[in-house]
Write an enzyme that holds these catalytic residues in place. Structure first.
Site, PDB file in Angstrom:
ATOM      1  N   GLU A 103       0.913  -1.279   0.064  1.00 35.67           N
ATOM      2  CA  GLU A 103       0.204  -0.021  -0.083  1.00 35.67           C
ATOM      3  C   GLU A 103       0.850   1.312   0.197  1.00 35.67           C
ATOM      4  O   GLU A 103       0.522   2.134  -0.544  1.00 35.67           O
ATOM      5  CB  GLU A 103      -0.774   0.082   1.154  1.00 35.67           C
ATOM      6  CG  GLU A 103      -1.917  -1.057   1.367  1.00 35.67           C
ATOM      7  CD  GLU A 103      -2.937  -1.218   0.164  1.00 35.67           C
ATOM      8  OE1 GLU A 103      -3.046  -0.318  -0.491  1.00 35.67           O
ATOM      9  OE2 GLU A 103      -3.171  -2.296  -0.110  1.00 35.67           O
ATOM     10  N   GLU A 105       0.494  -2.437  -9.800  1.00 32.69           N
ATOM     11  CA  GLU A 105       0.346  -3.506  -8.612  1.00 32.69           C
ATOM     12  C   GLU A 105       1.522  -4.315  -8.366  1.00 32.69           C
ATOM     13  O   GLU A 105       2.155  -4.547  -7.374  1.00 32.69           O
ATOM     14  CB  GLU A 105      -0.767  -4.341  -8.951  1.00 32.69           C
ATOM     15  CG  GLU A 105      -2.366  -4.069  -8.652  1.00 32.69           C
ATOM     16  CD  GLU A 105      -2.638  -3.377  -7.729  1.00 32.69           C
ATOM     17  OE1 GLU A 105      -1.926  -3.782  -6.645  1.00 32.69           O
ATOM     18  OE2 GLU A 105      -3.485  -2.276  -7.491  1.00 32.69           O
ATOM     19  N   ASP A 147       3.925  -4.469  -5.366  1.00 31.13           N
ATOM     20  CA  ASP A 147       4.395  -5.807  -4.791  1.00 31.13           C
ATOM     21  C   ASP A 147       5.777  -5.618  -4.404  1.00 31.13           C
ATOM     22  O   ASP A 147       6.330  -6.090  -3.665  1.00 31.13           O
ATOM     23  CB  ASP A 147       4.006  -6.913  -5.543  1.00 31.13           C
ATOM     24  CG  ASP A 147       2.631  -7.227  -5.667  1.00 31.13           C
ATOM     25  OD1 ASP A 147       1.916  -6.866  -4.519  1.00 31.13           O
ATOM     26  OD2 ASP A 147       2.123  -8.105  -6.306  1.00 31.13           O
TER      27      ASP A 147
END
Ligand SMILES: *[C@@H]1O[C@H](CO)[C@@H](O)[C@H](O)[C@H]1NC(C)=O
Ligand SMILES: *[C@@H]1O[C@H](CO)[C@@H](O)[C@H](O)[C@H]1NC(C)=O
Ligand SMILES: *[C@@H]1O[C@H](CO)[C@@H](O)[C@H](O)[C@H]1NC(C)=O
Ligand SMILES: *[C@@H]1O[C@H](CO)[C@@H](O)[C@H](O)[C@H]1NC(C)=O
Length: 944
Positions: free
Chosen positions: A777, A841, A845
């Site tokens: 996040e 994304e 990661d």
């Protein structure tokens, strides 16, 4: 929009009905909040989809999309360990678990670089240890395929439930959280709270009443369609009838021929269609993430030209009745023609100011593509026919009552002659096709109006036939509306969708709507000067459509929107509900006639209606103050580690690094549960829900009243600052999000559960699993999307051009790398990941590096701890904890449709792809250069 629109699976939010699977997924209502789990986040769409399920089912899996952040005050709480170095020397060990030693090992031989680790023998550690051992496949070389090594045993021991597209570690957490809520519900006494009841007892009685009212399907079936008919009657009263006889301008064949007869029972929804529905939800997600798609250029966004619309004219009567109807529907969570939302003013000076946004309307089918599929349109039309016919059947009954009322009125007249004359006229009217009231004039008084059952005057058609024509027109109208809208990748990209106009200008562009009256009915005290229009050309298209469409078709469209939004709250045996279900089954690819699990349906409803009360109890049961503190501490450490590292990242120049540091330190982390409402405080919850009346025997009413209260709560926020203590999710939600305009990273208690977290676990396991979520996040705040929002959450460019260029190069390295990854379809053929789609994304990661760094820095300060029976170093366990979270079984069709649409890479690659690029991992497992998990350096990508 402060109110989380909760989870939903089975049934749904009062506003919508996206059911789907049995996993309760929360959905957030802010369009920008970036959700950890791609699967369910539809509140906005849920609304928009009006209740049709979206294939999220398939999605049920979950992917974590994690985002993270830190508060301004964090700066003061620097790690106590003194110096925090950005570059850490890892104590890495070279111990590699060998194939044979693992399952049987005992503790002694642990090859860690630290001196005598203590064995952790708490029940939590022992349970975890057993669970890890069971998850492993030790016949695999971890340097060859770490995912299989870490999760192969789990995969062998699990299977995908028949009604789902996938099953993973996330699903397990969701099931556990559900059990907790059920236990709470069971413990609430069935008797009404007495006089001296505490606030808690009163709140809980309300919670139980919602659940009970939902579970009582016998009563719901018995009540039947009545509560819905009260609503549809109201629309007809305000707007006028949909069932006219004869229907003017009926060219049924013209309207429906494109798709009529195209659906047969053997029709299977194609992967492409399933994928397109997911795409809408995925892109919505992307919107939350604020992800900018590289190929989109803001300057291409079309603008409105108010002078274009002057050719349209609407009588003031028509305008008023459309306005009244839309306002009445909107208050009940039903969007039609246009779609107003209240959201942060992302592009303004203060993104915390809640401003008015105007979106295009959505249809009852999940995405545009469905409106081009003949079999689906055929089915959809027959469902709408079924719903409207059922309603028309009722209204014909009501007509009789109206006649009686009319006669009563007449009877009140004094003058007999006048009376006779009126009665005569009345009889004539009843006989004539011009009868001005909205009821079908079939002659049968038994209320049955199924196709073929009407009477046989030459002028009259059977109701069913008539409604079928109407349904064809409604479908066509809806298709035109949907075609007029922007594609989701534009709609949810703030660089396109942020188009503020003066309210006056929008008013002019929507001549069928009295915008000032509309707005003042929702927000009498605040009149917005601007409205942000997400797709300006839509205003002109919808105006033209409304102008061309006769009122009875609009009426049928409104009733359809209403039914698709609220019909699911009727008893399972009620016709309207069954018609909706018939459509959902096909759209979701579930077997015809599959019974819904009522418990799942009702738990989702409990979340939607009283989610914070359930959340308070969930927290009490499953989340300690210590866990909250610890979670916050982990996040702070990760933010700090990242922030300290920024000045040393070679591709960032000093100016950009400084701004990035400011942004990292401005991020606000939230853990556990919201304080607005104050979920630790029964009085706060009582007052939050005080306007909501719950009745034990009125489930439909509970849903409707809840919708009204929540809609008005949202509108009350217009023009105000968002409350910083509010959340987009409930405490029990298994998810996390980063909200770019709010600069917040949020982790509900629901995700701070095994296998993500337990406070009793040693640090390396907490950082490896939950820390990875937090780092993900956090990293989103700096990915290709996050970099569009400054430290105050405003849409701004704040990196230097050079840094952006350097970043893009590295981001493209990641995109190219992931584009080589693939899943297998059911023929065993490779379907490749779209590395551009998953770029944000994948970069998120890569934040795992920060979690590792933060753990190493804090681990130096604490005693090493070992798990029983696991011959792994702490470093190794850190990475095992990370990979375990991604354990998932996926049906090939689901895997394929996700690869086409999901902004998250498949779970296998989220684990393997991330670790291939991470030296700390290579060292921990001693993976030699050139091994599968440690490819040649030139094939690796490094961002941080
Ligand atoms: C472990 O992997 C091997 C090799 O792929 C496979 O044959 C075996 O079935 C797996 N064992 C388990 C428990 O999954
Ligand atoms: C309203 O929108 C205009 C652009 O159309 C913009 O210049 C102005 O700053 C906005 N006003 C407010 C109060 O946001
Ligand atoms: C929330 O409620 C608790 C318990 O009543 C109280 O101690 C706390 O101060 C409240 N917090 C806020 C922000 O209102
Ligand atoms: C991904 O984006 C890059 C840069 O915009 C572009 O050059 C490339 O062709 C894209 N790849 C795909 C598969 O779309």
């Amino acid at each position: 929009m402060a109110q989380p629109r909760a989870s939903t699976d089975q049934e749904n939010a009062p506003l919508l009905d996206n059911d789907h699977d049995h996993d309760a997924h929360p959905s957030s209502s802010s369009p920008f909040a970036k959700i950890f789990s791609p699967s369910r986040t539809l509140s906005f769409f849920e609304k928009v989809l009006g209740g049709l399920a979206v294939l999220l089912l398939l999605l049920t899996g979950v992917f974590v999309g994690l985002f993270a952040g830190a508060e301004g005050t964090l700066k003061k709480e620097r790690q106590k360990g003194g110096k925090v170095e950005w570059k850490t020397e890892y104590h890495t060990t070279t111990a590699t678990a060998t194939k044979t030693s693992v399952a049987t090992t005992t503790v002694g031989s642990v090859p860690t670089g630290k001196p005598d680790p203590k064995l952790c023998l708490t029940p939590e550690c022992v349970t975890l240890s057993a669970s890890i051992i069971k998850s492993l496949n030790t016949s695999i070389d971890p340097c060859d395929d770490f995912y299989e090594f870490a999760t192969g045993g789990w995969a062998a021991a699990n299977s995908i439930p028949a009604d789902k597209g996938l099953w993973g570690a996330f699903s397990e957490v969701q099931e556990n959280n559900k059990k907790t809520i059920l236990k709470i519900l069971d413990a609430i006494p069935a008797s009404k709270p007495g006089k001296g009841a505490t606030t808690d007892e009163l709140n809980l009685a309300k919670l139980k009443a919602v659940y009970t009212s939902c579970m009582d399907v016998d009563t719901l079936n018995e009540i039947g369609r009545k509560p819905f008919i009260e609503l549809s009657d109201h629309v007809v009263d305000i707007f006028g009838p949909f069932d006219l006889n004869p229907a003017p301008g009926s060219s049924f064949v013209d309207e429906a021929q494109e798709w009529q007869g195209a659906y047969d029972e053997s029709y299977a929804v194609s992967d492409e269609l399933l994928a397109s529905a997911e795409k809408v939800s995925a892109l919505k997600e992307a919107k939350k993430l604020g992800r900018a798609l590289a190929h989109l250029d803001r300057s291409q966004a079309p603008k409105i030209d108010a002078t274009d619309v002057e050719e349209y004219s609407f009588s003031s009567e028509r305008r008023q009745k459309i306005t009244k109807t839309l306002a009445w529907l909107d208050a009940r969570g039903v969007d039609a023609l246009v779609n107003f939302e209240i959201e942060g003013d992302a592009g303004g000076e203060d993104s915390q100011v809640q401003s008015l946004w105007l979106y295009q309307a959505f249809g009852g089918l999940p995405s545009k593509e469905y409106y081009e599929e003949a079999p689906i349109l055929d089915l959809y039309q027959s469902v709408i026919t079924g719903i409207l016919t059922d309603i028309a059947e009722h209204t014909s009954v009501r007509r009789e009552k109206s006649k009686r009322d009319f006669l009563d009125d007449i009877a009140a007249l004094e003058d007999e002659a006048e009376l006779d004359a009126l009665i005569e006229k009345f009889d004539d009217l009843v006989e004539s096709a011009e009868w001005p009231w909205p009821w079908p004039s079939d002659g049968d008084n038994d209320g049955k109006t199924s196709p073929g059952n009407g009477h046989h005057d030459t002028d009259d058609e059977p109701v069913g036939k008539r409604i079928e024509k109407l349904a064809a027109k409604v479908v066509k109208f809806e298709r035109d509306i949907v075609r007029a809208g922007a594609d989701p990748e534009y709609l949810f990209n703030p660089h396109f969708s942020y188009n503020p106009y003066a309210t006056e200008k929008v008013s002019k562009a929507l001549p069928f709507l009295d915008v000032p009256s509309y707005l003042s009915s929702f927000s009498p005290r605040v009149f917005p000067t601007n409205i942000t229009v997400t797709h300006p050309p839509y205003l002109k298209s919808i105006t033209k459509l409304v102008e061309e469409t006769p009122d009875y078709v609009l009426s049928g469209y409104f009733i359809t929107r209403l039914a698709l939004t609220h019909g699911s709250a009727l008893g399972p045996k009620v016709t309207i509900r069954q018609e909706i279900r018939r459509l959902q089954e096909v759209l979701r690819g579930i077997k015809k006639g599959t019974e819904e699990d009522r418990q799942d349906v009702c738990l989702a409803r409990v979340d939607n209606i009283l989610g914070f009360i359930a959340g308070k109890e969930f927290v009490k049961e499953a989340f300690s103050p210590e866990a909250k503190k610890d979670g916050e501490h982990i996040i702070r450490n990760i933010v700090q580690a990242f922030s300290d590292k920024l000045p040393h990242i070679a591709w960032m120049d000093e100016e950009s690094a400084k701004a990035a540091k400011l942004k990292a330190e401005s991020l606000i982390p939230k853990v556990g549960y919201p304080l607005y409402p104050n979920t630790t405080n029964p009085e706060s919850l009582q007052s939050w829900y005080s306007r909501l009346t719950i009745k034990e025997n009125d489930f439909f009413g509970n849903v409707l009243r809840s919708t009204l209260v929540e809609e008005s709560r949202v509108w009350l926020g217009l023009g105000r600052q968002r409350n910083r203590d509010s959340w987009e999710m409930y405490p029990q939600t298994v998810n996390a999000y980063y909200s770019p305009p709010d600069g917040e990273i949020v982790f509900p208690a629901g995700i701070l559960q095994p296998p993500f977290y337990s406070q009793a676990w040693p640090a390396h396991l907490r950082y490896g699993a939950f820390g990875a979520v937090a780092a993900h996040e956090l990293t989103h705040a700096f990915d290709n999307s996050g970099s569009q929002y400054d430290e105050k959450g405003r849409l701004r460019d704040w990196w230097t051009k050079d840094t952006v260029k350097n970043f893009e190069e590295r981001a493209q390295c990641v995109a190219k790398q992931y584009s080589k990854y693939y899943v297998l379809d059911d023929q065993g053929k490779k379907v490749y990941v779209n590395g551009n789609l998953t770029n944000g994304e994948d970069i998120g990661d890569s934040g795992l590096a920060q979690a590792f760094l933060a753990w190493k820095q804090s681990a130096d300060l604490s005693e090493p701890q070992q798990l029983p029976g696991l011959p792994f170093s702490e470093e190794q366990l850190f990475f095992l904890a990370f990979a375990r979270v991604w354990a998932q079984l996926t049906r090939p069709a689901t895997a394929v449709s996700r690869v086409r649409t999901d902004p998250h890479s498949p779970p296998y690659w989220r684990a393997v792809g991330t670790l291939k690029n991470l030296d700390a991992f290579h060292k921990a497992f001693g993976c030699k250069a050139g091994s599968n998990m440690n490819p040649p350096k030139k094939e690796q990508c490094e961002l941080w």
